[in-house]
Design an enzyme around this catalytic site. Structure first.
Site: not given
Lengths: 599, 63
Positions: A343, A528-530
Site C-alpha cells: 500500500q 498491513t495491506h500486503n
C-alpha cells in the site's frame, strides 16, 4: 498418527477461515480449522479488564505474529542480500483465532470495477505505453459485477454502515458516486459526521469533489445479521486498531461467522497448530502437516484443503509443498510468489491548530469522511506520468496516550518543550490522509529465503520490494491535493512563511507534494495491506488460482485472501477479501459435489 | 542543481531533494520542483518528484 479425515481443512481461522467454515458447515460439511495462535477472543466481555492496555496490545503487539518464532527477510532488488526483519514495524500480521479480523479498524471498501480490469482498462483509455516498463499489473479474471453478490453478502453479515453512491447504476448524491453499482443499500445508515469530518465535507464540496461517509464495520446502532447474530453499538472509545472490541460493535470473525460455524456442531478448531506443508502428489492434496502445541508433527487429512492464512503464509505453504509453479522473475515464468504488492502512503497533510480543539480521543477505526475523486482511474491521468491513485479521507479513530502524541516538526522529542507541545496539540491535530494503490512489478515478488529459517526449521519468505517512479509521482500529485483540501478547510490560515516550528514564532503554513523514502523501509509502521503471491486470473500461466480461488494445478486446493490480489488498490482490502471468501465457499461446495476444475 | 552525466543513481543520495527521472535514470536533481523543472536537462515527460520522508503537511494556524 493422522487426525480423522474432514471434508474440508482450513489453514488460518480469520475472516477467510471463519466465513468459509460458516458457509460450508451450514451446507452440511465437516470442517477443521487449524489456527497457529490461540483462542484469544472468547466473545463480548472478554476484553473488559484489559482492553485499553495500549502498552500490551499496541506497543508490545499482543495480537500479532511473534517474529522471534517466524519472520520474513527483505531486500529491495535482486542484487541485495535479504536480511531478516527482527522486529515488527511496517506491517502487523495478526495471529490467534479471528486473525487480523480481531484487530482491524473496520474500514470496509469494495474495490472499483476498473481495479478488476486494470490492465485492459488502462490500455483502452491511455494506450499500452501508459503502463511503465516492468509494471506487471493484470486483470483479476473476475469482474466487479460478478463479485457484487459476494460483497453484498459480506456487508450484510458484518453490518456495514454507509450510504450507497451507485444503486443499480443510478448515482446517488451523498454516497461514493465513483463506486460500482450496488444491488441494494447498505444494511445500516452511516453515523453523523464528526466536527472535523463536517469541515472536510464542506471544504471538499466547495472544491467540487464528492465527499461521503466511509463504509464502516463499527456499528452505529444495534444490528442483527441474516445469521441471527446480534451486536451492540459502538461507544467510540478510540481503541480499534491493534485491539479487540469489548462491546462487539466492530465486526470480528470471533463474534460473527465463527459462532455460526460452531453452532452447527460440524466445525472443529485446533489452535496452536502451525501448518508447514501440504501433502500432495502434484495434482491433488491429501492432508495438512502441522506442528502442534508440543512441537510434534501432526497430520490433518481432508477432501478439500483451503489456505486462508495471511499473504506470506499462503505463499510459503505452496512453495514449501511444491504445489504450483514457483515464480521466476528473470524468466518471467511460474506464478507462486508473483506480483507481491503493498500500500502506498505519503501524500497526506497535517494541521496543528493553535486555537481549536476537536476532541479526537473519541472515535472509531473507520470513523471517516472521504473522497474518491483521486482514486483508481476516477480522474484523467493524461500527461500526469503515472497511473493509479488513492482514497483521501479525514478520520477520527481515537488518540491513545502513548502512540498518538503528534507534535509539529521541529519540536524536541523529549523534555519540557515536548511536554508543552503535547499538552497544546493533543486535542487539535488533524490529518488528511492518502492511501494509494500499489501496482505490481516483475521484480516485486516472494520466494523462499535460501539462508534463514523459522523456529521449526522451515525457510522464511523473502520479500523483494521497493518504491517505484510511478508511485513516487502519484504521491507527489496526491500531496498537492491534500494540501489544497487542508487550506480550504482552514481558510483563515495565514501563509506566513516556511520554516521550523517555534513556540514563539509566526504562524506557519507548509505543504505540497508528498514523497516516499529513497527505499522502502520496514521499520516505521505504514500498513498491513500486503497482497499478492497467489494471484487469481484467467490464465494458468500467469496466475495461481482461478476465479473461484481454486488452484489451477491442484483442484482440491483453494487459496484465499489478499494473496489473490494481482496488485493492490487504493482502499483497505478486507471488504474484497470477505467477498472472495464467500466466492471461494461457493466454489468448494461445487467442487465437493462434482469435482474437477470449476473454470 | 546539477545535471552532469555522472549523477548518482542511488536515491539515498537525494534524501530531501527533488529528482527528475527519465526511463528509470536520474537525469537531474534540485532543491525544489520549480528550480528543477527550470533545469535545461529536464524535459517534458520526465517524472519529477521529491525523495525522502514527506515534507508536506506542516501547518500551524490560528483558528
Amino acid at each position: 498418527m493422522a487426525n480423522k479425515k474432514a471434508d474440508v481443512a482450513i489453514v488460518g481461522v480469520g475472516w477467510v477461515g471463519g466465513i468459509m467454515a460458516a458457509e460450508l458447515t451450514k451446507a452440511g460439511l465437516e470442517v477443521v480449522g487449524l489456527e497457529r495462535g490461540h483462542t484469544q477472543h472468547r466473545g463480548v466481555g472478554y476484553w473488559d479488564d484489559q482492553k485499553h492496555d495500549e502498552l500490551r496490545y499496541a506497543v508490545r503487539y499482543e495480537l500479532f505474529q511473534n517474529v522471534a518464532n517466524e519472520t520474513w527477510t527483505l531486500r529491495h532488488n535482486l542484487q541485495e542480500n535479504a536480511l531478516p526483519i527482527r522486529q515488527l514495524g511496517s506491517f502487523l500480521p495478526g495471529t490467534g483465532l479471528g486473525g487480523a479480523g480481531v484487530h482491524w479498524n473496520g474500514q470496509t471498501w469494495r474495490f472499483h470495477p476498473r481495479d478488476f480490469t486494470i490492465r485492459t482498462s488502462t490500455i483502452e483509455r491511455y494506450g499500452p505505453s501508459a503502463i511503465p516498463a516492468g509494471m506487471s499489473i493484470q486483470d483479476w479474471g473476475i469482474t466487479f459485477d460478478e463479485l457484487e453478490p459476494y460483497f453484498d453478502k459480506f456487508e450484510y453479515m458484518a453490518g456495514i454502515a454507509g450510504k450507497a453512491g451507485n444503486l443499480k447504476g443510478q448515482k446517488v448524491t451523498g454516497g461514493n458516486v465513483f463506486e460500482g453499482p450496488r444491488s441494494r443499500e447498505f444494511p445500516l445508515a452511516p453515523p453523523p459526521d464528526t466536527a472535523i469530518g463536517a469541515i472536510f465535507r464542506k471544504a471538499t464540496t466547495e472544491l467540487g469533489y464528492h465527499p461521503f461517509y466511509a463504509p464502516t464495520a463499527n456499528l452505529p446502532k444495534t444490528y442483527k445479521n441474516p445469521d441471527g447474530v446480534e451486536r451492540g453499538a459502538c461507544t467510540y472509545c478510540g481503541f480499534c486498531e491493534r485491539f479487540g472490541c469489548e462491546v462487539g460493535a466492530k465486526a470480528d470473525p470471533t463474534i460473527t461467522v465463527i459462532p455460526v460455524a460452531k453452532k452447527t456442531g460440524k466445525f472443529k478448531i485446533i489452535d496452536y497448530a502451525n501448518a508447514f506443508a501440504i501433502r500432495n502428489d502434484g495434482k491433488n492434496a491429501q492432508s495438512i502437516l502441522y506442528y502442534d502445541s508440543m512441537g510434534r508433527v501432526q497430520e490433518q487429512p481432508a477432501d478439500v484443503i483451503v489456505l486462508g492464512a495471511y499473504v506470506f503464509n499462503n505463499v510459503r505453504l505452496l512453495l514449501v509443498s511444491k504445489l504450483g509453479k514457483p515464480y521466476d522473475p528473470v524468466a518471467n515464468t511460474g506464478a507462486v510468489g508473483k506480483n507481491y504488492a503493498y500500500q502506498t502512503g505519503g501524500g497526506g497533510a497535517t494541521v496543528w491548530l493553535n486555537n481549536s480543539q476537536y476532541k479526537r480521543y473519541m472515535g472509531s477505526g473507520a470513523n471517516a469522511v472521504a473522497i474518491d475523486d483521486y482514486n483508481a482511474d476516477n480522474f484523467d491521468h493524461t500527461g500526469l506520468g503515472f497511473i493509479g491513485g488513492g482514497s483521501i479521507s479525514v478520520g477520527q479513530s481515537g488518540a491513545r496516550p502513548i502512540q498518538s502524541l503528534s507534535v509539529p516538526p521541529g519540536v524536541p522529542s523529549f523534555g519540557r518543550d515536548w511536554k508543552a507541545a503535547i499538552k497544546k496539540y493533543y486535542k487539535s491535530v488533524v490529518s488528511v490522509g492518502f492511501q494509494g494503490e500499489s501496482p505490481s512489478y516483475q521484480y516485486h515478488f516472494l520466494d523462499l529465503d535460501p539462508n534463514y529459517r523459522d523456529k521449526f526449521g522451515q525457510p522464511l519468505i523473502r520479500i523483494t520490494f521497493d518504491w517505484e517512479p510511478n508511485e513516487r509521482a502519484m504521491v507527489a500529485y496526491a500531496g498537492q491535493k491534500t494540501q489544497q483540501i487542508m487550506q480550504t478547510m482552514f481558510p483563515d490560515a495565514a501563509r506566513a512563511g516556511v520554516g521550523p516550528y517555534s513556540p514563539t514564532g509566526p504562524t506557519l503554513v507548509q505543504g505540497g507534494p508528498g514523497s516516499l523514502s529513497a527505499h522502502y523501509d520496514s521499520v516505521p509502521y505504514q500498513s498491513t495491506h500486503n497482497t499478492g503471491g497467489t494471484i487469481m486470473g484467467a490464465d494458468p500461466a500467469t496466475s495461481v488460482v482461478n476465479n473461484y480461488l481454486q488452484m489451477w494445478d491442484a483442484p482440491n486446493v483453494f487459496v484465499v485472501g489478499a494473496s489473490n490480489f494481482p496488485q493492490n488498490a487504493g482502499f483497505n482490502p478486507t471488504g474484497t477479501v470477505g467477498a472472495l471468501a464467500y466466492r471461494a465457499a461457493e466454489g468448494v461446495l461445487k467442487y465437493h459435489k462434482n469435482g474437477g476444475s470449476l473454470v | 542543481m546539477s545535471s552532469t552525466p555522472e549523477l548518482s543513481q542511488n536515491l539515498d543520495d537525494y534524501d530531501g531533494r527533488w529528482v527528475a527521472v527519465r526511463d528509470g535514470t536520474v537525469v537531474a536533481h534540485g532543491d525544489d520542483e520549480e528550480s528543477l523543472r527550470a533545469d535545461p536537462a529536464v524535459r517534458d515527460g520526465d517524472l519529477v518528484y521529491p525523495i525522502g520522508d514527506p515534507p508536506s503537511g506542516f501547518y500551524l494556524i490560528n483558528v
